[in-house]
Design a protein around this motif. Structure first.
Motif, mmCIF file in Angstrom:
data_model
loop_
_atom_site.group_PDB
_atom_site.id
_atom_site.type_symbol
_atom_site.label_atom_id
_atom_site.label_comp_id
_atom_site.label_asym_id
_atom_site.label_seq_id
_atom_site.Cartn_x
_atom_site.Cartn_y
_atom_site.Cartn_z
ATOM 1 N N LEU A 22 53.153 46.748 49.104
ATOM 2 C CA LEU A 22 53.304 45.581 49.970
ATOM 3 C C LEU A 22 54.741 45.395 50.444
ATOM 4 O O LEU A 22 55.019 44.532 51.272
ATOM 5 C CB LEU A 22 52.846 44.321 49.235
ATOM 6 C CG LEU A 22 51.339 44.202 48.985
ATOM 7 C CD1 LEU A 22 51.043 42.972 48.136
ATOM 8 C CD2 LEU A 22 50.575 44.130 50.299
ATOM 9 N N PHE A 55 55.097 45.890 54.280
ATOM 10 C CA PHE A 55 54.208 45.174 55.197
ATOM 11 C C PHE A 55 55.040 44.476 56.273
ATOM 12 O O PHE A 55 56.085 43.883 55.971
ATOM 13 C CB PHE A 55 53.386 44.143 54.416
ATOM 14 C CG PHE A 55 52.403 43.394 55.270
ATOM 15 C CD1 PHE A 55 51.213 43.986 55.649
ATOM 16 C CD2 PHE A 55 52.679 42.102 55.711
ATOM 17 C CE1 PHE A 55 50.301 43.294 56.446
ATOM 18 C CE2 PHE A 55 51.776 41.410 56.500
ATOM 19 C CZ PHE A 55 50.580 42.010 56.865
ATOM 20 N N VAL A 71 45.944 47.111 55.107
ATOM 21 C CA VAL A 71 46.796 45.981 55.478
ATOM 22 C C VAL A 71 47.281 45.268 54.216
ATOM 23 O O VAL A 71 48.414 45.430 53.798
ATOM 24 C CB VAL A 71 46.055 45.011 56.426
ATOM 25 C CG1 VAL A 71 46.974 43.852 56.817
ATOM 26 C CG2 VAL A 71 45.595 45.745 57.677
ATOM 27 N N ALA A 72 46.396 44.481 53.581
ATOM 28 C CA ALA A 72 46.755 43.780 52.337
ATOM 29 C C ALA A 72 45.487 43.239 51.701
ATOM 30 O O ALA A 72 44.600 42.749 52.414
ATOM 31 C CB ALA A 72 47.733 42.642 52.615
ATOM 32 N N HIS A 110 51.760 50.279 61.832
ATOM 33 C CA HIS A 110 51.843 50.048 60.388
ATOM 34 C C HIS A 110 51.202 51.202 59.619
ATOM 35 O O HIS A 110 51.765 51.688 58.625
ATOM 36 C CB HIS A 110 51.152 48.730 60.047
ATOM 37 C CG HIS A 110 51.055 48.458 58.576
ATOM 38 N ND1 HIS A 110 52.161 48.343 57.765
ATOM 39 C CD2 HIS A 110 49.967 48.301 57.767
ATOM 40 C CE1 HIS A 110 51.764 48.100 56.522
ATOM 41 N NE2 HIS A 110 50.450 48.087 56.493
#
Length: 471
Positions: A121, A124, A315-316, A365
């Protein structure tokens, strides 16, 4: 709903989420929290304990993963029935966790954790996400606080279709896509569409999916694998009318289903009316050698593949947005039996994610994270070179973890215990089997570690596994 009073200790080696996890687990094991009792929500517990919600969410996620809690969509968390577990001997994976905690407490330092569930993370694009959030929440966008479409917002479903066509070879319409808060919720919807089924699952497999499917009343049939994936001959003998598979990158083995096996599995689904395949494509974005493997759904000539994807890995995890692409026959059935359900993902979050996809932020990303994970992946493989004489290394083609199988036949509990004593946490493969099985394999995830930590952790493992006699 029970009231939890959790006495935190000042032990720095035990973070708050771990203390919450251990306390609730012990209360369930010893019967002070009864099966079926509802627990406070993660938000309520976080406010009561004066900790962040992510802390309580981590603890609850671990308890759900281990079967102590059940997460019921739209209802909350409930204590699971564990009497049968209490009557059984302690599992090797459980022993490993306890020894790991004890070892960390003795040294007073944090364990190096090769968790296969972690993600990075630290890279991000928070600034981009904040910008999109700010623009979405402008005063003029009040419509995002009204009820939305049951399937999810059209804008997000269209963006998902564009992404699937470009990256996974899947041609679908937004009307076939259903957006939901996590794959567990989508599996619940699918149960309402298809009814009770006899479902074949790869063995070993993603245990959370097996728990959810079994909890919904499905009959689960373990089917052995080989290097090409689920064995089609054993699938044909299973009397199953549905199969849950991960063809692009199987968890936890890392196997990639061969083209010929894919054809056999697709043919199996098309032989009998009403047979279906659930394709879980959980981390297809991260492949390090060769071209990306197309999704099985893209080759579905008979309309029998139900595709499930998620943004949790790419993504998360906290975003909790997953999606399902239904074949036309089941799509019509969804409208009949599930069309009245409200969407479980807020319209605000859907708008932010849709813009994240449409404006190219997601692709940028992903490209960045592929490079970061590739460097970690290569660092781990390089560090493991001295161990190749003692271990077979597999699963290195894709994903965020590797498998090490002892050539000397050492049991996984021996390997995990010796690693824990040295200050490194690794995970046994046996925890992912649907039936009890002896294992000589450990799993090393690397996504949540820095390259220096990876090299240091492997050096510790090399010393721990090579200098002591087998237990």
């Amino acid at each position: 709903m029970i009231d939890l009073m959790i006495p935190f200790t000042d032990n720095k080696s035990a973070p708050y989420y771990e203390q919450i996890y251990c306390f609730i687990k012990r209360e369930i094991q010893e019967g002070r929290i009864s099966a079926g009792e509802k627990l406070p929500s993660t938000r309520q517990l976080a406010e009561k304990l004066s900790v962040s919600r992510s802390t309580t969410q981590l603890a609850y996620d671990q308890l759900v993963a281990e079967g102590y809690l059940e997460a019921r969509p739209c209802r909350g968390y409930y204590a699971a029935e564990v009497e049968s577990l209490l009557a059984m001997p302690e599992r090797s994976s459980e022993k490993m966790e306890l020894r790991s905690e004890a070892a960390g407490e003795e040294r007073g330092e944090e364990m190096l954790d090769f968790s296969p569930r972690g993600i990075d993370l630290g890279h991000f694009p928070f600034s981009v996400w904040r910008k999109l959030s700010r623009e979405t929440l402008q005063e003029g966008n009040r419509e995002f606080f009204a009820s939305g479409l049951p399937r999810g917002e059209q804008k997000l479903r269209r963006a998902i279709c564009d992404y699937l066509q470009a990256s996974r070879g899947i041609h679908c319409r937004p009307e076939q896509v259903v957006v939901g808060a996590g794959s567990e919720y989508l599996l619940m919807l699918l149960w309402q569409i298809t009814g009770k089924r006899r479902i074949a699952m790869e063995n070993p497999t993603y245990r959370q999916a097996s728990r959810v499917l079994r909890g919904l009343g499905h009959d689960i049939v373990p089917v052995a694998m080989d290097r090409s994936g689920m064995r089609a001959d054993l699938l044909a003998q299973s009397d199953a009318d549905m199969a849950y598979i991960m063809p692009s990158h199987q968890f936890p083995t890392g196997a990639v289903m061969s083209v010929s096996r894919r054809r056999e599995i697709l043919n199996w689904s098309a032989e009998v009316p009403g047979r279906y395949l659930i394709e879980d494509d959980y981390d297809s974005e991260f492949r390090y050698r060769g071209r990306p493997i197309p999704a099985l759904c893209g080759s579905d000539y008979a309309g029998r593949v139900i595709y499930i994807g998620t943004f949790s890995k790419a993504v998360a995890p906290a975003i909790r947005v997953s999606f399902m692409v239904l074949p036309e026959e089941l799509n019509r059935r969804y409208d009949e039996v599930c069309g009245f359900y409200a969407s479980t993902v807020s319209r605000v979050d859907q708008e932010i994610l849709a813009r994240f996809l449409e404006e190219g932020h997601f692709e940028r990303h992903l490209n960045r994270m592929r490079g970061i994970y590739r460097n970690k992946h290569d660092a781990l493989l390089e560090a493991l070179e001295p161990l190749r004489k003692e271990f077979r290394i597999s699963g290195e083609m894709a994903g965020l973890h590797l498998l090490l199988e002892s050539r000397r036949g050492e049991r996984e509990e021996t390997l995990t215990a010796r690693a824990a004593e040295a200050g490194v946490r690794v995970y046994g493969l046996s925890a992912y089997f649907l039936e009890p099985a002896e294992s000589h394999t450990v799993i090393l995830g690397y996504a949540n570690l820095e390259e220096e930590e990876i090299r240091r952790g492997v050096q510790i493992l090399q010393e721990a596994w090579s200098t002591k006699e087998s237990i």
